[in-house]
Scaffold this active site. Structure first.
Site, PDB file in Angstrom:
ATOM      1  N   GLU A  74      22.002  11.679   2.210  1.00  0.00           N
ATOM      2  CA  GLU A  74      22.167  10.789   3.319  1.00  0.00           C
ATOM      3  C   GLU A  74      21.082  10.835   4.543  1.00  0.00           C
ATOM      4  O   GLU A  74      20.732  11.970   4.789  1.00  0.00           O
ATOM      5  CB  GLU A  74      23.461  10.942   3.926  1.00  0.00           C
ATOM      6  CG  GLU A  74      23.648   9.825   5.159  1.00  0.00           C
ATOM      7  CD  GLU A  74      24.736   9.988   6.083  1.00  0.00           C
ATOM      8  OE1 GLU A  74      24.969   8.978   6.619  1.00  0.00           O
ATOM      9  OE2 GLU A  74      25.502  11.122   6.245  1.00  0.00           O
ATOM     10  N   GLN A  85       3.975   2.343  15.093  1.00  0.00           N
ATOM     11  CA  GLN A  85       4.742   1.590  14.056  1.00  0.00           C
ATOM     12  C   GLN A  85       3.903   0.425  13.637  1.00  0.00           C
ATOM     13  O   GLN A  85       3.083  -0.148  13.775  1.00  0.00           O
ATOM     14  CB  GLN A  85       6.005   1.052  14.803  1.00  0.00           C
ATOM     15  CG  GLN A  85       7.015   2.021  15.114  1.00  0.00           C
ATOM     16  CD  GLN A  85       8.105   1.810  15.995  1.00  0.00           C
ATOM     17  OE1 GLN A  85       8.466   0.566  16.066  1.00  0.00           O
ATOM     18  NE2 GLN A  85       8.998   2.737  16.387  1.00  0.00           N
ATOM     19  N   VAL A  86       4.452  -0.123  12.233  1.00  0.00           N
ATOM     20  CA  VAL A  86       3.917  -1.154  11.585  1.00  0.00           C
ATOM     21  C   VAL A  86       2.337  -1.016  11.396  1.00  0.00           C
ATOM     22  O   VAL A  86       1.756  -1.898  11.347  1.00  0.00           O
ATOM     23  CB  VAL A  86       4.081  -2.575  12.280  1.00  0.00           C
ATOM     24  CG1 VAL A  86       4.152  -3.711  11.479  1.00  0.00           C
ATOM     25  CG2 VAL A  86       5.453  -2.457  13.274  1.00  0.00           C
ATOM     26  N   LYS A  87       2.049   0.368  11.069  1.00  0.00           N
ATOM     27  CA  LYS A  87       0.738   0.466  10.733  1.00  0.00           C
ATOM     28  C   LYS A  87       1.028   1.238   9.209  1.00  0.00           C
ATOM     29  O   LYS A  87      -0.137   1.795   8.705  1.00  0.00           O
ATOM     30  CB  LYS A  87      -0.095   1.748  11.452  1.00  0.00           C
ATOM     31  CG  LYS A  87      -0.325   1.173  12.800  1.00  0.00           C
ATOM     32  CD  LYS A  87      -0.851   2.212  13.449  1.00  0.00           C
ATOM     33  CE  LYS A  87      -1.219   1.601  14.959  1.00  0.00           C
ATOM     34  NZ  LYS A  87      -2.054   0.667  15.051  1.00  0.00           N
ATOM     35  N   GLY A  90       5.638   4.134   8.104  1.00  0.00           N
ATOM     36  CA  GLY A  90       7.155   4.404   7.560  1.00  0.00           C
ATOM     37  C   GLY A  90       7.066   4.204   6.176  1.00  0.00           C
ATOM     38  O   GLY A  90       7.929   4.770   5.548  1.00  0.00           O
ATOM     39  N   THR A  91       6.407   3.370   5.634  1.00  0.00           N
ATOM     40  CA  THR A  91       6.513   3.235   4.135  1.00  0.00           C
ATOM     41  C   THR A  91       5.764   4.666   3.358  1.00  0.00           C
ATOM     42  O   THR A  91       6.451   5.084   2.408  1.00  0.00           O
ATOM     43  CB  THR A  91       5.438   2.054   3.596  1.00  0.00           C
ATOM     44  OG1 THR A  91       5.869   0.811   4.344  1.00  0.00           O
ATOM     45  CG2 THR A  91       5.357   2.069   2.025  1.00  0.00           C
ATOM     46  N   ALA A 117      16.689  -2.473  11.250  1.00  0.00           N
ATOM     47  CA  ALA A 117      15.975  -1.599  10.299  1.00  0.00           C
ATOM     48  C   ALA A 117      16.115  -2.120   8.848  1.00  0.00           C
ATOM     49  O   ALA A 117      15.593  -1.795   7.724  1.00  0.00           O
ATOM     50  CB  ALA A 117      16.108  -0.134  10.505  1.00  0.00           C
TER      51      ALA A 117
HETATM   52  N1  ACO Z   1      12.347  -5.240  10.354  1.00  0.00           N
HETATM   53  C1  ACO Z   1      11.831  -5.768   9.308  1.00  0.00           C
HETATM   54  N2  ACO Z   1      10.753  -5.303   8.608  1.00  0.00           N
HETATM   55  C2  ACO Z   1      10.173  -4.241   9.307  1.00  0.00           C
HETATM   56  C3  ACO Z   1      10.678  -3.486  10.315  1.00  0.00           C
HETATM   57  C4  ACO Z   1      11.947  -4.156  10.933  1.00  0.00           C
HETATM   58  N3  ACO Z   1      12.389  -3.562  11.977  1.00  0.00           N
HETATM   59  N4  ACO Z   1      10.030  -2.501  10.501  1.00  0.00           N
HETATM   60  C5  ACO Z   1       9.153  -2.313   9.635  1.00  0.00           C
HETATM   61  N5  ACO Z   1       9.223  -3.644   8.888  1.00  0.00           N
HETATM   62  C6  ACO Z   1       8.327  -4.016   7.745  1.00  0.00           C
HETATM   63  C7  ACO Z   1       6.831  -4.099   8.024  1.00  0.00           C
HETATM   64  O1  ACO Z   1       6.482  -5.237   8.649  1.00  0.00           O
HETATM   65  C8  ACO Z   1       6.168  -3.690   6.889  1.00  0.00           C
HETATM   66  O2  ACO Z   1       6.021  -4.894   5.747  1.00  0.00           O
HETATM   67  P1  ACO Z   1       4.919  -5.388   4.907  1.00  0.00           P
HETATM   68  O3  ACO Z   1       5.086  -4.299   4.287  1.00  0.00           O
HETATM   69  O4  ACO Z   1       5.400  -6.719   4.530  1.00  0.00           O
HETATM   70  O5  ACO Z   1       3.669  -5.266   5.836  1.00  0.00           O
HETATM   71  C9  ACO Z   1       7.304  -2.681   6.118  1.00  0.00           C
HETATM   72  O6  ACO Z   1       8.453  -3.151   6.698  1.00  0.00           O
HETATM   73  C10 ACO Z   1       6.902  -1.569   6.396  1.00  0.00           C
HETATM   74  O7  ACO Z   1       6.126  -1.190   7.730  1.00  0.00           O
HETATM   75  P2  ACO Z   1       5.751   0.070   8.090  1.00  0.00           P
HETATM   76  O8  ACO Z   1       4.453   0.175   8.872  1.00  0.00           O
HETATM   77  O9  ACO Z   1       5.394   1.146   6.854  1.00  0.00           O
HETATM   78  O10 ACO Z   1       6.875   0.672   9.038  1.00  0.00           O
HETATM   79  P3  ACO Z   1       6.804   1.498  10.207  1.00  0.00           P
HETATM   80  O11 ACO Z   1       5.689   2.710  10.308  1.00  0.00           O
HETATM   81  O12 ACO Z   1       6.787   0.597  11.431  1.00  0.00           O
HETATM   82  O13 ACO Z   1       8.211   2.349  10.148  1.00  0.00           O
HETATM   83  C11 ACO Z   1      10.453   2.136  11.004  1.00  0.00           C
HETATM   84  C12 ACO Z   1       9.287   1.496   9.901  1.00  0.00           C
HETATM   85  C13 ACO Z   1      10.643   3.416  10.822  1.00  0.00           C
HETATM   86  C14 ACO Z   1      11.618   1.345  11.026  1.00  0.00           C
HETATM   87  C15 ACO Z   1       9.805   1.934  12.442  1.00  0.00           C
HETATM   88  O14 ACO Z   1       9.582   0.676  12.814  1.00  0.00           O
HETATM   89  C16 ACO Z   1      10.650   2.600  13.516  1.00  0.00           C
HETATM   90  O15 ACO Z   1      10.717   3.781  14.228  1.00  0.00           O
HETATM   91  N6  ACO Z   1      11.491   1.732  14.334  1.00  0.00           N
HETATM   92  C17 ACO Z   1      12.446   2.455  15.206  1.00  0.00           C
HETATM   93  C18 ACO Z   1      13.440   3.188  14.964  1.00  0.00           C
HETATM   94  C19 ACO Z   1      14.329   2.687  13.749  1.00  0.00           C
HETATM   95  O16 ACO Z   1      14.833   1.446  13.804  1.00  0.00           O
HETATM   96  N7  ACO Z   1      14.546   3.320  12.796  1.00  0.00           N
HETATM   97  C20 ACO Z   1      15.628   3.081  11.660  1.00  0.00           C
HETATM   98  C21 ACO Z   1      16.920   3.181  12.166  1.00  0.00           C
HETATM   99  S1  ACO Z   1      18.083   3.248  10.968  1.00  0.00           S
HETATM  100  C22 ACO Z   1      18.494   5.040  10.693  1.00  0.00           C
HETATM  101  O17 ACO Z   1      17.655   5.850  11.258  1.00  0.00           O
HETATM  102  C23 ACO Z   1      19.280   5.532   9.427  1.00  0.00           C
END
Ligand code: ACO
Length: 162
Positions: A74, A85-87, A90-91, A117
């Site tokens: 989990e 973020q969005v760089k 996260g992926t 998310a």
């Molecule tokens: N909603 C929709 N799409 C998203 C979001 C979102 N909130 N965040 C990122 N994406 C998309 C991006 O646009 C990207 O799309 P693409 O591949 O088509 O360009 C893809 O997802 C991956 O983006 P990354 O740059 O790899 O994501 P990032 O480094 O920003 O990490 C994360 C994603 C972890 C959700 C980050 O934005 C974050 O820390 N957000 C705040 C905390 C959060 O919401 N955490 C998850 C909560 S749920 C849990 O913890 C169980």
């Protein structure tokens, strides 16, 4: 950039990284009670994969618990620090995590995704349809009203490395 598995092993280095990660979670998941984040991040049943920049700086991570007998894990918390973020971090984190967890004989990942998310998790291969039999996971993880349960199948032979 490095990806490291950190546990509460009592070393100064791990403590520092877990505190930094806990602070990122607390800031990025404002609806989560801080005490709950602290409890799970430092809980001995939980592990965290941290993204580390310049050898010491934690910029994000994922805190999870494995259920080895049930062959699932989990994801409790996942976040990247606001300015980065969005760089793509996260992926990369999720791919590294899958690569790691695959070697631990884990077949499924479960998480309660925040509404914001859900889009991110979908892109990482998570679905709202739960394929695991309820007996396998119900009662093991806590119900949580504030999120949507999502599941990801971890294929044993896919190369998730990046
Ligand atoms: N909603 C929709 N799409 C998203 C979001 C979102 N909130 N965040 C990122 N994406 C998309 C991006 O646009 C990207 O799309 P693409 O591949 O088509 O360009 C893809 O997802 C991956 O983006 P990354 O740059 O790899 O994501 P990032 O480094 O920003 O990490 C994360 C994603 C972890 C959700 C980050 O934005 C974050 O820390 N957000 C705040 C905390 C959060 O919401 N955490 C998850 C909560 S749920 C849990 O913890 C169980």
């Amino acid at each position: 950039i490095e990806f490291k598995i950190i546990t509460n092993d009592g070393t100064h280095e791990s403590m520092k990284m877990l505190i930094d990660l806990k602070n990122i979670f607390a800031r990025q998941l404002p609806k989560m009670p801080k005490e709950y984040i602290v409890r799970l991040v430092f809980d001995r049943n939980h592990e965290s994969m941290c993204i580390i920049k310049d050898n010491t700086k934690v910029i994000g991570g994922i805190c999870y618990r494995k259920y080895p007998t049930q062959r699932f894990a989990e994801i409790a918390f996942l976040a990247i620090t606001a300015t980065l973020q969005v760089k793509g971090y996260g992926t990369r984190l999720m791919n590294k995590f899958k690569e790691h967890i695959q070697k631990q004989d884990v077949e499924y990942l479960l998480t309660y995704a925040d509404n914001y998310a859900i889009g991110y998790f979908r892109k990482q291969g998570f679905y709202q349809e739960i394929k695991m039999q309820p007996e396998r996971w119900k009662g093991f993880i806590k119900d949580y009203d504030g999120g949507t349960l999502m599941e990801c199948y971890v294929h044993s032979t896919i190369d998730y490395g990046n």
